[in-house]
Design an enzyme around this catalytic site. Structure first.
Site, PDB file in Angstrom:
ATOM      1  N   ASP A   1       0.814  -1.227   0.000  1.00 35.94           N
ATOM      2  CA  ASP A   1       0.000   0.000   0.000  1.00 35.94           C
ATOM      3  C   ASP A   1       0.840   1.266   0.000  1.00 35.94           C
ATOM      4  OD1 ASP A   1       0.777  -0.422   2.609  1.00 35.94           O
ATOM      5  OD2 ASP A   1      -1.231  -0.349   3.455  1.00 35.94           O
TER       6      ASP A   1
HETATM    7  C1  LAN Z   1       3.147  -0.854  10.288  1.00 37.79           C
HETATM    8  C2  LAN Z   1       2.908   0.548   9.962  1.00 37.79           C
HETATM    9  C3  LAN Z   1       2.335   0.805   8.614  1.00 37.79           C
HETATM   10  C4  LAN Z   1       1.441  -0.326   8.144  1.00 37.79           C
HETATM   11  C5  LAN Z   1       0.542   0.068   6.969  1.00 37.79           C
HETATM   12  C6  LAN Z   1       1.290   0.650   5.789  1.00 37.79           C
HETATM   13  C7  LAN Z   1      -0.441   1.143   7.438  1.00 37.79           C
HETATM   14  C8  LAN Z   1      -0.243  -1.169   6.581  1.00 37.79           C
HETATM   15  O1  LAN Z   1      -1.233  -0.843   5.654  1.00 37.79           O
HETATM   16  C9  LAN Z   1       0.666  -2.297   6.209  1.00 37.79           C
HETATM   17  C10 LAN Z   1       1.532  -2.703   7.391  1.00 37.79           C
HETATM   18  C11 LAN Z   1       2.356  -1.555   7.977  1.00 37.79           C
HETATM   19  C12 LAN Z   1       3.552  -1.328   7.102  1.00 37.79           C
HETATM   20  C13 LAN Z   1       2.878  -1.872   9.369  1.00 37.79           C
HETATM   21  C14 LAN Z   1       3.212  -3.262   9.740  1.00 37.79           C
HETATM   22  C15 LAN Z   1       3.555  -3.533  11.206  1.00 37.79           C
HETATM   23  C16 LAN Z   1       4.325  -2.393  11.850  1.00 37.79           C
HETATM   24  C17 LAN Z   1       5.642  -2.188  11.110  1.00 37.79           C
HETATM   25  C18 LAN Z   1       3.462  -1.131  11.718  1.00 37.79           C
HETATM   26  C19 LAN Z   1       2.119  -1.220  12.394  1.00 37.79           C
HETATM   27  C20 LAN Z   1       4.245  -0.142  12.546  1.00 37.79           C
HETATM   28  C21 LAN Z   1       4.811  -0.979  13.720  1.00 37.79           C
HETATM   29  C22 LAN Z   1       4.607  -2.463  13.355  1.00 37.79           C
HETATM   30  C23 LAN Z   1       5.781  -3.343  13.824  1.00 37.79           C
HETATM   31  C24 LAN Z   1       5.434  -4.794  13.611  1.00 37.79           C
HETATM   32  C25 LAN Z   1       6.090  -3.033  15.284  1.00 37.79           C
HETATM   33  C26 LAN Z   1       7.136  -3.889  15.889  1.00 37.79           C
HETATM   34  C27 LAN Z   1       6.506  -5.002  16.567  1.00 37.79           C
HETATM   35  C28 LAN Z   1       6.601  -6.268  16.229  1.00 37.79           C
HETATM   36  C29 LAN Z   1       5.477  -7.153  16.533  1.00 37.79           C
HETATM   37  C30 LAN Z   1       7.783  -6.846  15.566  1.00 37.79           C
END
Ligand code: LAN
Length: 721
Positions: free
Chosen positions: A454
């Site tokens: 996305d």
């Molecule tokens: C994110 C932030 C952005 C998010 C979107 C782009 C909004 C989504 O549409 C796809 C997935 C994604 C990229 C995403 C995946 C998981 C993340 C990276 C996070 C929510 C921000 C933090 C999270 C990450 C997994 C945090 C660290 C924790 C763990 C469980 C490893």
């Protein structure tokens, strides 16, 4: 020297906020770093605090009162007039990205065991942040909006101790009492058990096995870890290494003290092996599957005497993968959890003087964000691309982008987006199990450099929109857009949907191996209506620029995706959102998809149902409000207070659907306008985002981008006859 001044409202040290500066490095395109100038630092005079810095520190920006808006469009204009102040000189919008509370403890333990520490002013401000975020119940939860858990409370307590907090402070005494009340640190979930073992305040025999040998399996094995969701495998790769070598930091007097503080029984009397599956009920979101428990029992027997050549090979393989990840991402790694695990691995294997370890240390500040409430650790190294992409599209659609006073802002963000596109595949592409990156846009910065479907989609849409304005250059050539399209076309799954970073590589049954306890659906990729919409809408926007490029493939991809979106609609008309809260968010994306397929209330039963769902959730004051518990429970959970961001999402959705009862939209817009301050801003309300079903995360820029967008869109729609 740090100069700290006692505060009135907060009993311990704090820095004076006027000393903080936000530095954005130009060559890394959005990489940010907060630095503190002590009270005697002469640079304070010459180096002014920027507007974004002031904003995020809750200081007075001196923004003037704007003329009172009479129409939604005027309100949007005022909103952007304010929001321009938060744009960095390099063109992107600065932003905090806090919420999760389990990140700081990993950071602090990782620094402690490698003999590093934060700068003194950072320590002061991180302590302040942790105390500020302490919940009324006395501890901390998985994230700032959640009630206390063992994970949050024990780990933040440990972090506070390592940050130098005295154990005899009244608050610390209270927190310890709470820890003991919930059964002591033997009851923390698995990731916390691992971090405590690394610190030396828990024993590895009490951690369920994380055998790095898994990485020696041939790739075709159905449960091979390369098939796991990318965040999960990037946590378990370095963790497998640290588990394999049974890494334990130096047992200092402080660690010994912590050992005695966080358990009910004396440390030496505890049989840790009995606590592998002992997890506090306040923490458990996804209980272990019996298959996992069975496997763990078998593996625990193996762990009593692992075959040493095999173990060594497993550890070496994990190390190799850690190195590739570090080098692919300029030592950012994919996220903050792997960042600290990888850093400890490199310290252990390469040594404290190694270039790799130094590089890791140099990238710590990327994950730290200073705010009015203190210093937090962020969910990624920022949300730069994501925020820039939405604001750009809002500028284009509302017409604000064509207005003279905004051209500089527009040119700035276009230049930033141009530089942020990934032009190559990762350094270790082909060996590192990574998806292609050439042509895509990442979520945060070019350096972090991960394809997210996305983000690629929204990045491309933003560029196409901005380049279509009357005065902008077109730095992103059609060939570069084609590169992005090429990646997107590789990301559609057999069900027609798009997942987050990669194709789905493994069966959902792999969820049986989910050992994290606190998160749901983390073992493999899943398809999401949000990611699907961003991807296919980008493909369709692209066809308007290059109508002949892979047209047939794009059209059939879109057709399959639209079918997928229909399939995912719930009987009540909504869609479940996995990446923000929740039904309101995902319904907006789904309706965008359907509108691109020409479906509106006029001709689509599905759109009518969706709009009726939304209209049915409008609150008395005209707004919408869901809590993060919608994501946790998969049931709509009504917020007590309407939220401007969710109201904006509902407005955007209803206009996608061309909802005919315009009064609903009018009332929503009135609410949004009534919450706007005279300088154009909206205040922060409740958290907006979510991940892994159970952890909320803040997107403070949404209250500008989506809200301005909704006002502009509604203005046009309400004026249509
Ligand atoms: C994110 C932030 C952005 C998010 C979107 C782009 C909004 C989504 O549409 C796809 C997935 C994604 C990229 C995403 C995946 C998981 C993340 C990276 C996070 C929510 C921000 C933090 C999270 C990450 C997994 C945090 C660290 C924790 C763990 C469980 C490893």
């Amino acid at each position: 020297m740090t100069s700290t001044t006692p505060a009135k409202d907060y009993p311990y040290d704090r820095t004076d906020l006027e000393g903080w500066r936000l530095v954005v490095s130009e060559d890394s395109h959005g990489q940010h770093k907060w630095v503190y100038l002590g009270q005697d630092d002469p640079r304070r005079e010459t180096w002014e605090q920027s507007q974004p810095a002031k904003y995020w520190l809750d200081l007075n920006l001196g923004a003037p009162e704007l003329p009172e808006p009479k129409t939604p469009m005027e309100a949007a204009r005022n909103g952007f007039e304010f929001y321009k102040r938060l744009q960095d000189e390099d063109g992107h919008w600065t932003g905090a990205y806090g919420g999760p509370m389990f990140l700081i403890p990993g950071l602090i333990i990782g620094l402690y065991v490698t003999g590093r520490s934060l700068r003194p002013e950072q320590i002061v401000e991180m302590r302040r942040y942790l105390f500020t975020k302490r919940r009324p119940e006395g501890g901390w939860g998985l994230h700032t909006a959640a009630p206390p858990t063992a994970f949050g409370t024990v780990m933040v307590y440990v972090a506070l101790r390592l940050l130098g907090t005295d154990k005899d402070l009244p608050e610390m005494i209270e927190i310890r009492a709470l820890i003991h009340k919930i059964g002591g640190a033997v009851r923390v979930p698995s990731w916390a058990k691992a971090w405590l073992s690394i610190l030396g305040a828990y024993e590895w025999e009490g951690v369920n096995p994380v055998p790095p040998e898994l990485w020696l399996l041939p790739d075709w094995v159905p449960f091979h870890p390369h098939r796991w969701w990318i965040h999960t495998r990037n946590v378990y790769i370095p963790l497998g290494y640290l588990y394999g070598v049974r890494f334990v930091g130096e047992i200092t007097p402080l660690v010994e003290a912590i050992r005695e503080e966080i358990y009910i029984d004396p440390y030496d009397s505890i049989d840790f092996s009995k606590h592998r599956n002992n997890v506090c009920e306040l923490d458990v979101y996804q209980p272990h599957h019996p298959v996992l428990d069975g496997l763990n029992e078998i593996l625990a027997v193996y762990e009593q005497c692992p075959l040493s050549p095999l173990r060594k090979m497993g550890v070496d393989r994990a190390y190799e993968l850690v190195v590739m990840e570090d080098e692919n991402t300029g030592y950012q790694t994919i996220g903050p959890v792997s960042k600290m695990f990888n850093m400890v691995c490199r310290w252990h294997r390469d040594g404290p003087e190694s270039e790799a370890f130094k590089q890791h240390c140099a990238k710590i500040d990327d994950f730290l964000w200073m705010s009015g409430e203190g210093l937090m650790m962020t969910g990624t190294n920022g949300s730069q691309l994501w925020d820039a992409a939405f604001m750009s599209q809002a500028l284009v659609e509302t017409g604000l982008g064509e207005e003279k006073q905004n051209t500089e802002a527009v040119e700035g963000v276009l230049d930033w987006l141009d530089k942020c596109q990934m032009r190559e595949n990762p350094k270790w592409y082909g060996k590192d199990y990574r998806h292609a990156t050439k042509g895509a846009w990442p979520f945060s910065t070019l350096e972090q450099g991960y394809t997210v479907s996305d983000c690629a989609g929204e990045g491309l849409k933003a560029v196409i929109g901005l380049q279509s304005l009357s005065y902008t250059p077109s730095p992103v050539t059609p060939d570069r857009m084609k590169d992005c399209v090429d990646v997107l076309l590789t990301m559609q799954n057999p069900d027609g949907g798009f997942a987050s970073y990669e194709l789905i590589r493994g069966n959902k049954k792999m969820e049986w191996l989910n050992t994290a306890e606190v998160f749901g659906d983390i073992m493999v990729e899943y398809t999401y209506p949000e990611c699907t919409t961003s991807s296919i809408s980008a493909l369709l926007h692209f066809l308007r620029v290059c109508p002949d490029y892979r047209r047939g493939e794009i059209n059939s991809c879109v057709d399959k995706a639209i079918k997928y979106v229909h399939d995912k609609q719930k009987p009540d008309g909504s869609w479940y959102g996995a990446w923000a809260i929740c039904f309101t968010y995902a319904t907006m994306f789904a309706l965008e998809s359907l509108s691109m397929a020409g479906e509106t209330c006029e001709n689509s039963e599905s759109v009518r149902r969706a709009c009726a769902f939304l209209a049915g959730k409008q609150m008395e004051d005209g707004g919408w409000g869901e809590t993060y518990m919608s994501c946790v429970t998969a049931e709509y959970c009504q917020h007590e207070q309407s939220q401007v961001v969710q109201t904006a999402w509902a407005v955007l959705s209803l206009v996608y659907g061309r909802y005919t009862d315009k009064q609903v939209i009018r009332r929503a817009v009135d609410l949004i306008m009534s919450r706007q301050l005279r300088d154009g801003r909206w205040l922060q309300e409740d958290t907006e985002g979510i991940f892994n079903k159970n952890c909320a995360i803040d997107y403070p820029n949404y209250k500008f981008s989506f809200v301005i967008w909704a006002l502009g869109r509604a203005d046009k729609y309400l004026n249509e006859s």
